[in-house]
Design an enzyme around this catalytic site. Structure first.
Site, PDB file in Angstrom:
ATOM      1  N   HIS A 206      17.537 -27.708  49.720  1.00 12.98           N
ATOM      2  CA  HIS A 206      17.913 -29.090  50.009  1.00 12.98           C
ATOM      3  C   HIS A 206      16.705 -30.030  49.999  1.00 12.98           C
ATOM      4  O   HIS A 206      15.626 -29.704  50.458  1.00 12.98           O
ATOM      5  CB  HIS A 206      18.633 -29.177  51.357  1.00 12.98           C
ATOM      6  CG  HIS A 206      17.783 -28.774  52.526  1.00 12.98           C
ATOM      7  ND1 HIS A 206      16.920 -29.638  53.158  1.00 12.98           N
ATOM      8  CD2 HIS A 206      17.666 -27.585  53.177  1.00 12.98           C
ATOM      9  CE1 HIS A 206      16.317 -29.019  54.151  1.00 12.98           C
ATOM     10  NE2 HIS A 206      16.747 -27.767  54.187  1.00 12.98           N
ATOM     11  N   ASP A 207      16.924 -31.201  49.423  1.00 13.02           N
ATOM     12  CA  ASP A 207      15.964 -32.302  49.442  1.00 13.02           C
ATOM     13  C   ASP A 207      14.669 -32.009  48.701  1.00 13.02           C
ATOM     14  O   ASP A 207      13.672 -32.701  48.886  1.00 13.02           O
ATOM     15  CB  ASP A 207      15.662 -32.746  50.883  1.00 13.02           C
ATOM     16  CG  ASP A 207      16.911 -33.205  51.592  1.00 13.02           C
ATOM     17  OD1 ASP A 207      17.365 -34.335  51.341  1.00 13.02           O
ATOM     18  OD2 ASP A 207      17.466 -32.413  52.386  1.00 13.02           O
TER      19      ASP A 207
ATOM     20  N   GLY B  93      13.134 -26.136  51.708  1.00 11.08           N
ATOM     21  CA  GLY B  93      13.532 -27.532  51.752  1.00 11.08           C
ATOM     22  C   GLY B  93      12.367 -28.497  51.632  1.00 11.08           C
ATOM     23  O   GLY B  93      11.253 -28.223  52.077  1.00 11.08           O
TER      24      GLY B  93
END
Length: 262
Positions: A121-122, A139
């Site tokens: 994520h991200d 992340g």
């Protein structure tokens, strides 16, 4: 019309260009958008708010847009965006973002992403990168343009790897890697600068000399980081052809949050 295999399941709300090809047993969710010329192999799952650009080649058994592996995630409408002309090989997993950190996982253009790569994520993967088999990004990792990552490498959350850097096989990266550097190992060590990669990208003799000098200032002359940064700043006037490369290094060092690999 879009070429969708009879065994694939494409939600009627998904937006696929007419030239998209979808292989057998692939599943595509309602919030997915896919641009012209992209091909998707068999047994893929593309879900969530995922946007994929033009002329990508996505191989079989990839999972794109699944919810993030973050216990705080509670179903918020976060995103995955993938640009143009990427090659995404078998068994890759790219997750949606999480709220509070931008909420978007981004992959740029012209990346070569090999089998079993995980992009959490991200993360932000820019352009022209090469990620070898089993590259694992935690992340919020940022890979800048032209980064090369060796196979079986793990990258700690929030780490940045600067443009044109190369990471060797089976490395563990827990600190930021400055632009142009050549690193490997566990614990990670800086071995030199990525002269082969820079030559392949037609760096001039003066630009190569500037990168070599930046490496010396950071790693070979016993300077503190602040002393090295001050000396690097002076190189732009001495080597005007490399002013952009010096500025790139200065900006990276100024914004490093995890400390640099030394």
């Amino acid at each position: 019309m879009t070429q969708v295999h009879s065994t694939a399941i494409v939600d009627p709300k998904a937006q696929l260009d007419a030239s998209v090809s979808v292989g057998p047993y692939t599943v595509i969710g309602p919030h997915v958008r896919i641009g012209a010329g992209t091909t998707i192999g068999a047994h893929c799952v593309i879900e969530g708010r995922t946007t994929i650009g033009r002329d990508n080649r996505i191989f079989q058994f990839s999972s794109l847009g699944a919810i993030p592996q973050d216990k705080k995630y509670a179903g918020e409408p976060t995103e995955l965006t993938i640009g143009d002309r990427n090659v995404i090989r078998e068994f890759c997993t790219f997750n949606l973002g999480v709220p509070g950190a931008g909420g978007i996982t981004r992959v740029g253009n012209d990346n070569w992403i090999m089998a079993y790569t995980h992009i959490a994520h991200d993360c932000r993967v820019d352009n022209h990168t090469t990620l070898s088999n089993n590259t694992t990004l935690a992340g919020h990792v940022h890979l800048a343009d032209w980064v090369t990552i060796g196979g079986l490498t793990g990258i700690h959350q929030f780490v940045s790897v600067g443009a044109h850097a190369m990471v060797g096989f089976a490395s563990a990266i827990s600190q930021d890697v400055p632009p142009f550097m050549l690193v490997d190992g566990n614990p990670l060590a800086v071995r030199g600068f990525n002269i082969v990669g820079l030559r392949r990208r037609d760096f001039s003799a003066q630009r190569l000399a500037a990168v070599k000098q930046m490496h010396r200032l950071l790693y070979r002359q016993g300077k503190t980081l602040e002393e090295a940064r001050a000396a690097i700043a002076e190189l732009a006037a001495e080597m005007p052809e490399a002013a952009g490369d010096v500025a790139l290094m200065e900006a990276f060092l100024a914004h490093s949050t995890r400390g640099i690999a030394r």
